[in-house]
Write a protein that holds these residues in place. Structure first.
Motif: not given
Lengths: 305, 137
Positions: B103-112
């Motif tokens: 999901n491109p809106r999921c926090i996992t796409t940006t959170e290191q």
């Protein structure tokens, strides 16, 4: 320590308790004016918001507390690449409770995992918005006097409308509920919401693409805005933004005691000519938000009047 | 076809036909320096065809990966050419860092540095959902 990430983090009994406290705050505001005198609310709004942030801030100020925070990701360290986890780890040392809005779905969950103070989800992308749902529930309690045996129409953007998802989850726990899901094909309710909170619970529902066809059977009409910020493609937004507009002609087909709710802000999905109709509850609804947030802050901070 | 039996190690049996190489990759068996045998389309009385993986070394394997890729697998632990333990796997309740959220809106796409977690929901449907955003894998 408690957080509120999803409305289902609260039991039906806890919601009843919050509504009872909110009612008491409305009736006796002076009693609550100093219950949070030494407390600080951090409002971490990584996405623009007017009413939710102001409602939280007003709630805390009315409880005697103080407020700090930011209202735009550009004025926070996230522009420097700071993670949500690091941000809340730091803010935990500056405040007693956090209200967070974030465009990424699940960000408040990550915050709760790394915070040492309670975290309230003030909206995460198109996912959940539990304090709006508490606002909706307080409004339904005041305007309809019950949570059971209601036909609830949800109209507009049911795909990205986080308030819709949270409201369905909340109302699915009461008996005699029927959902009428009104949306264009492209903005239908996500399958996980429909499956888990409607089908799995054997709740009666119907899907429709026409508001006019179904408005006559509704006790509650929950209107939503088609949100430009949820679309990756501007063309899709422009094609769908005017899908449903509630006007006087449609209201004439509705029950005399139907109520119209809207999480606001509206764009044009409710014609201003409807505002004077006594069934239009959306501005009263916005006012209820402050009182239920006051009750929630007190609950999570474990303070009493 | 004959593959030598193993002395000390693991036999992953009753893998759904065609899934052995997926397991091989996810378990990172290519990084082992012991003998590893992948048998595909072996005849099976109950499954018709099945895959088998034999690892000739006493290594730890991630059972959650195996249960996720091919539920109903049997993991046999071998010591001195004898089966000393037989584990029947089912779908794990939680998957950590096995699959990633799309999901491109999921926090996992940006959170290191965040764990990618999926939880089994609606067990009768055997469906996983992202722990953070509720999206399907």
């Amino acid at each position: 320590m408690r957080n509120l990430i999803n409305i289902l983090d609260l039991s039906v009994e806890e919601i009843a308790e919050l509504i009872s406290v909110a009612d008491d705050i409305i009736a006796n505001p002076a009693k609550y004016r100093h219950v949070c005198d030494d407390k600080i609310l951090a409002t971490l709004f990584f996405e623009p918001s007017t009413r939710t942030r102001l409602s939280f801030e007003s709630a805390m100020l009315n409880l005697g507390g103080k407020v700090l925070g930011f209202s735009d990701a550009n004025s926070s360290s996230s522009t420097k690449g700071e993670s949500v986890a690091d941000t809340v780890a730091v803010v935990s040392g500056y405040a007693d409770i956090i209200a967070m809005r974030h465009p990424k779905e699940g960000a408040p969950m990550v915050a709760a995992m790394h915070s040492t103070i309670p975290v309230i989800n003030a909206g995460d992308g198109g996912h959940y918005h539990p304090t709006q749902t508490l606002t909706d529930l307080l409004t339904i309690h005041h305007e309809k006097g019950r949570f059971d045996n209601l036909v609830i129409g949800l109209c507009g953007d049911l795909k990205f409308g986080r308030t819709v998802h949270s409201l369905i989850e909340a109302m699915s726990r009461y008996s005699g509920i029927r959902f009428v899901l009104i949306s264009p094909e492209e903005l239908k309710l996500p399958s996980f919401v429909k499956q888990e909170y409607i089908k799995d619970k054997n709740i009666d529902y119907v899907q429709s693409t026409s508001l006019e066809d179904v408005i006559g059977e509704l006790d509650i009409l929950y209107m939503t805005r088609v949100q430009r910020e949820r679309f990756f493609n501007e063309e899709d937004y422009l094609r769908l933004k005017d899908s449903y507009i509630l006007d006087k002609a449609k209201m004439e087909k509705a029950k005399a005691d139907m109520i119209v709710l809207h999480p606001l802000p509206r764009v044009n999905e409710i014609s201003t000519e409807v505002d004077d109709d006594p069934r239009a509850c959306y501005f009263r609804q916005a006012h209820y938000g402050k009182f239920i947030r006051m009750a929630l802050i007190m609950k999570l901070l474990e303070v009493k009047a | 076809m004959k593959v030598d039996s193993i002395v000390n190690g693991i036999v992953i049996d009753h893998i759904a036909a065609g899934k052995a190489m997926t397991l091989y990759r996810l378990l990172e068996l290519d990084k082992l320096d012991c003998p590893v045998a992948v048998i595909q389309n072996a005849p099976s009385e109950f499954m018709g065809k099945k895959d088998i993986i034999k690892i000739d070394s006493d290594v730890d394997v991630n059972l959650d990966v195996i249960g996720y890729v091919s539920p109903n697998v049997t993991v046999n632990i071998i010591r001195n050419e004898e089966i000393v333990e037989k584990k029947h796997l089912s779908l794990p309740r939680k998957l950590t860092n096995i699959i990633r959220c799309k999901n491109p809106r999921c926090i996992t796409t940006t959170e290191q540095g965040i764990d990618h977690i999926f939880m089994l929901r609606g067990e009768d449907r055997n469906e996983y959902r992202c722990y953070y955003c509720d999206a399907k894998p």
